[in-house]
Write an enzyme that holds these catalytic residues in place. Structure first.
Site, PDB file in Angstrom:
ATOM      1  N   GLU A  64      -9.757  -1.565   4.857  1.00 50.71           N
ATOM      2  CA  GLU A  64     -10.482  -1.263   6.088  1.00 50.71           C
ATOM      3  C   GLU A  64     -11.808  -2.038   6.143  1.00 50.71           C
ATOM      4  OE1 GLU A  64      -8.847   0.070   8.294  1.00 50.71           O
ATOM      5  OE2 GLU A  64      -8.118   2.093   7.928  1.00 50.71           O
TER       6      GLU A  64
ATOM      7  N   HIS B 293      -7.491  -4.450   9.582  1.00 47.18           N
ATOM      8  CA  HIS B 293      -7.107  -4.286   8.173  1.00 47.18           C
ATOM      9  C   HIS B 293      -5.824  -5.036   7.844  1.00 47.18           C
ATOM     10  CE1 HIS B 293      -4.838  -0.345   9.344  1.00 47.18           C
ATOM     11  NE2 HIS B 293      -3.907  -1.175   8.906  1.00 47.18           N
TER      12      HIS B 293
ATOM     13  N   ASP C   3      -7.861  -2.464  13.764  1.00 44.66           N
ATOM     14  CA  ASP C   3      -9.254  -2.644  13.323  1.00 44.66           C
ATOM     15  C   ASP C   3      -9.412  -3.819  12.360  1.00 44.66           C
ATOM     16  OD1 ASP C   3      -8.082  -1.672  11.011  1.00 44.66           O
ATOM     17  OD2 ASP C   3      -9.415   0.057  10.806  1.00 44.66           O
TER      18      ASP C   3
ATOM     19  N   ASP D 284       0.829  -1.208   0.000  1.00 41.28           N
ATOM     20  CA  ASP D 284       0.000   0.000   0.000  1.00 41.28           C
ATOM     21  C   ASP D 284       0.864   1.259   0.000  1.00 41.28           C
ATOM     22  OD1 ASP D 284       0.915  -0.388   2.584  1.00 41.28           O
ATOM     23  OD2 ASP D 284      -1.061  -0.753   3.444  1.00 41.28           O
TER      24      ASP D 284
HETATM   25  C1  GLP Z   1      -0.342   0.084   8.604  1.00 47.64           C
HETATM   26  C2  GLP Z   1      -0.144  -0.617   7.244  1.00 47.64           C
HETATM   27  C3  GLP Z   1      -0.390  -2.093   7.349  1.00 47.64           C
HETATM   28  C4  GLP Z   1       0.250  -2.580   8.634  1.00 47.64           C
HETATM   29  C5  GLP Z   1      -0.507  -2.053   9.804  1.00 47.64           C
HETATM   30  C6  GLP Z   1       0.137  -2.350  11.158  1.00 47.64           C
HETATM   31  O1  GLP Z   1      -1.275   1.087   8.607  1.00 47.64           O
HETATM   32  N1  GLP Z   1      -0.924  -0.106   6.167  1.00 47.64           N
HETATM   33  O2  GLP Z   1       0.127  -2.750   6.211  1.00 47.64           O
HETATM   34  O3  GLP Z   1       0.199  -3.980   8.690  1.00 47.64           O
HETATM   35  O4  GLP Z   1      -0.851  -0.708   9.648  1.00 47.64           O
HETATM   36  O5  GLP Z   1       1.154  -1.486  11.483  1.00 47.64           O
HETATM   37  P1  GLP Z   1       2.105  -1.730  12.732  1.00 47.64           P
HETATM   38  O6  GLP Z   1       2.888  -2.957  12.423  1.00 47.64           O
HETATM   39  O7  GLP Z   1       2.975  -0.514  12.801  1.00 47.64           O
HETATM   40  O8  GLP Z   1       1.236  -1.894  13.908  1.00 47.64           O
END
Ligand code: GLP
Length: 257
Positions: free
Chosen positions: A143, A138, A136, A67
């Protein structure tokens, strides 16, 4: 799913990196899917270590990010293409131009998203995808409430995600973009295998819903129950709301004895 529950991040990184090295040993020109966020950072550090030790080369590999934010300047330090370069690609022998990400700057974002799906197909598909999870539920930036079969698309971030990610923007939620381009759940499901990593108490509910809840757009990661090859690597905190945690530990120990 293969579910491994570990007491520390280093063990998760070691097991996850070995899974990716195994893919490389079968296919030197492997296609690697990459996630941002803090969860995969120990894995990337371990991959860099294994690369420097001569265990894995990226000279014939390509990578595709999950992403990208929409609305950040291209050179913003928290842009996901920059994040992935800084934390992995720049420390490997992957050739210039082999690391790809969704285009968050295209004049026509929808056309750019469709082109990204096509680029993944043209590369022969992703051999192994690294995944994290949002609190949440995702994966990528898919989302709750979206299509379970979506392709790469423009999306809107939940307030919860923007609050979670504000820590990367000096704690200022208003500095976190509201939009993104993300591989869709349908795109992610086409990857031949996944290494999923979640750590910390903040992920416990989402992880329990992903593994033990019904498959539902309310918890987008639950779609992974429909995929035949997902290695789920958790720490104790992220695993703490699983009803059958002891059973998963027993299965993992028997299968990895
Ligand atoms: C981000 C990314 C995701 C990631 C998630 C968790 O927003 N878009 O690909 O897996 O949130 O992030 P973190 O590992 O910093 O908790």
């Amino acid at each position: 799913m293969q579910i491994g529950i570990f007491s520390n991040d280093n063990e998760i990184a070691r097991v996850g990196a070995q899974r990716i090295v195994d893919v490389y040993r079968n296919k030197e020109n492997f296609v690697l899917g990459l996630a941002t966020g803090s969860s995969p950072l120990p894995l990337y550090a371990e991959l860099i270590r294994r690369h420097k030790a001569g265990d894995i080369s990226f000279a014939h590999a390509q990578s595709f990010n999950l992403d990208e934010y929409v609305g950040l300047p291209r050179d913003h330090v928290e842009g996901y293409a920059n994040f992935i370069h800084r934390n992995l690609i720049d420390h490997t022998d992957m050739p210039e131009g082999a690391a790809h990400g969704p285009d968050g700057w295209a004049d026509d974002l929808n056309a750019g998203a469709a082109a990204y799906d096509q680029a993944i197909r043209d590369a022969g598909g992703i051999d192994i995808q690294v995944l994290g999870i949002g609190s949440d539920g995702h994966i990528g930036f898919n989302e709750p409430g979206g299509s379970l079969v979506s392709r790469t698309h423009v999306g809107v971030l939940t307030e919860q995600t923007r609050r979670d990610n504000a820590r990367f923007f000096n704690g200022d939620i208003d500095a976190v973009p509201t939009h993104c381009v993300t591989q869709g759940l349908g795109t992610i499901m086409e990857s031949r295998a996944h290494v999923f990593i979640a750590t910390g108490q903040g992920k416990a509910e989402a992880v329990a819903q992903m593994i033990e809840g019904g498959v539902s757009g309310r918890w987008p990661a639950s779609i992974l129950q429909m995929h035949p090859d997902v290695m789920v690597l958790l720490d104790e905190a992220a695993a703490s709301q699983l009803a059958l945690g002891d059973f998963y530990r027993e299965v993992w120990d028997k299968e990895h004895a």
